[in-house]
Write a protein that holds these residues in place. Structure first.
Motif, PDB file in Angstrom:
ATOM      1  N   ASP A 167       0.850  -1.180   0.000  1.00  0.00           N
ATOM      2  CA  ASP A 167       0.000   0.000   0.000  1.00  0.00           C
ATOM      3  C   ASP A 167       0.893   1.239   0.000  1.00  0.00           C
ATOM      4  O   ASP A 167       1.637   1.464   0.953  1.00  0.00           O
ATOM      5  N   ASN A 190       0.334   4.119   0.657  1.00  0.00           N
ATOM      6  CA  ASN A 190       0.031   5.039   1.750  1.00  0.00           C
ATOM      7  C   ASN A 190       0.766   4.677   3.041  1.00  0.00           C
ATOM      8  O   ASN A 190       0.841   5.497   3.957  1.00  0.00           O
ATOM      9  N   ASP A 191       1.265   3.465   3.126  1.00  0.00           N
ATOM     10  CA  ASP A 191       1.953   2.974   4.326  1.00  0.00           C
ATOM     11  C   ASP A 191       3.453   3.190   4.137  1.00  0.00           C
ATOM     12  O   ASP A 191       4.137   2.399   3.497  1.00  0.00           O
ATOM     13  N   GLU A 192       3.972   4.262   4.718  1.00  0.00           N
ATOM     14  CA  GLU A 192       5.357   4.648   4.451  1.00  0.00           C
ATOM     15  C   GLU A 192       6.360   3.598   4.916  1.00  0.00           C
ATOM     16  O   GLU A 192       7.316   3.278   4.203  1.00  0.00           O
TER      17      GLU A 192
END
Length: 312
Positions: free
Chosen positions: A48, A50-52
């Motif tokens: 994902d 968005n998941d750094e």
């Protein structure tokens, strides 16, 4: 040959972009959440974006010549990627949109109708960024799509660590079943069923690009060295009346129109405000565009041939 990372790339012109990069002999890595596997020969990272922490871990020690980001919609997503790819790529290309110029979504410089809008009308280097807005909320993001793109561009433009370019795409048509927005199908369906198409009485022209041409332009942008935004649109703007007429001619039917007042919602591509883009910068940089009138009949034919499309 370059090492190219595509974020997204699982559908429509993004999928075609990956195919074109492979055909050109580039080493391609695709990052997505795994819902659609990429073609054979592609390095696939399922994560994902968005998941750094997860993104950084998935990247490991990888580095790329170019990153092409197909699915960045918010300044928060841009900030995550800017940090994750700092020092990993020399160039970052973000797919943006004509919607950044929509005067209904921001206070923008006035452009007289009929004057193609240049890139400098929205300068990401100075555009304000508000990462604390509720960008995580799907309803908010949908309602603020244009602003999300403007702010995402702004984050990348100021990030440093790589050269940044934004490809501001016109409205994309063509591809038949690949095209998932349903906007052209709205016209073909209504024309073939004899239903009225809602258009503004003085619908203003907008610009379009064929899905294959946009994929080609993104391949070109990945290999180029320009920075900043560049507009991507075929030559020859059309308004909603022109589009309805083109569909009617291809379908052998008459287009029925219903006029709606300024400010009221109408069919896709019917605009009561002007923001048709100029493609002069891309041409000056060396890209050659087709004419909308040359490929539109084929795009309409593809939409008319889709399963479930009305027939006599």
């Amino acid at each position: 040959m370059q090492s190219v990372c595509v974020i997204g790339g699982s559908r429509y012109f993004g999928k075609l972009l990956v195919e074109r990069l492979l055909t050109a002999g580039h080493r391609v890595t695709v990052i997505n959440r795994g819902s659609v596997p990429p073609p054979a020969g592609v390095d696939h990272l399922v994560v994902d974006r968005n998941d750094e922490a997860a993104l950084t871990a998935a990247l490991g020690t990888r580095a790329f010549d170019v990153v092409v980001d197909q699915v960045c919609y918010t300044p928060v997503q841009a900030a995550v990627s800017a940090r994750a790819f700092a020092g990993r790529t020399r160039r970052y290309v973000m797919t943006s949109t004509i919607e950044v110029y929509d005067p209904a979504t921001a206070a923008l410089p006035s452009v007289p109708p009929g004057t193609p809008v240049p890139e400098e009308s929205v300068d990401p280097a100075v555009w304000p960024v508000s990462p604390d807005l509720p960008w995580h909320d799907d309803a908010y993001l949908e309602a603020h799509y244009a602003e999300g793109k403007r702010q995402a561009e702004a984050v990348f433009a100021r990030a440093g660590g790589f050269a940044f370019a934004a490809v501001r795409s016109a409205h994309v048509l063509g591809g038949g079943a690949r095209e998932f927005t349903g906007r052209l199908a709205h016209y073909t369906g209504r024309v073939t069923r004899g239903e009225a198409i809602a258009v503004h009485a003085e619908a203003l022209p907008t610009v379009f690009i064929q899905h294959e041409e946009l994929a080609d332009l993104l391949v070109w942008a990945a290999a180029a060295d320009f920075t900043g935004p560049v507009n991507a649109c075929s030559d020859g703007p059309l308004d909603a009346h022109d589009l309805a007429a083109a569909v009617a001619a291809q379908a052998g039917r008459e287009a029925v129109r219903r006029t709606v007042p300024v400010g009221e919602e109408a069919s896709p591509f019917s605009f009561d405000r002007h923001y048709a883009m100029s493609n002069a910068r891309a041409k000056a940089l060396g890209f050659s565009f087709s004419r909308t009138a040359d490929w539109l009949p084929g795009a309409v034919a593809e939409a008319l041939a889709l399963p479930g499309a009305p027939t006599d």
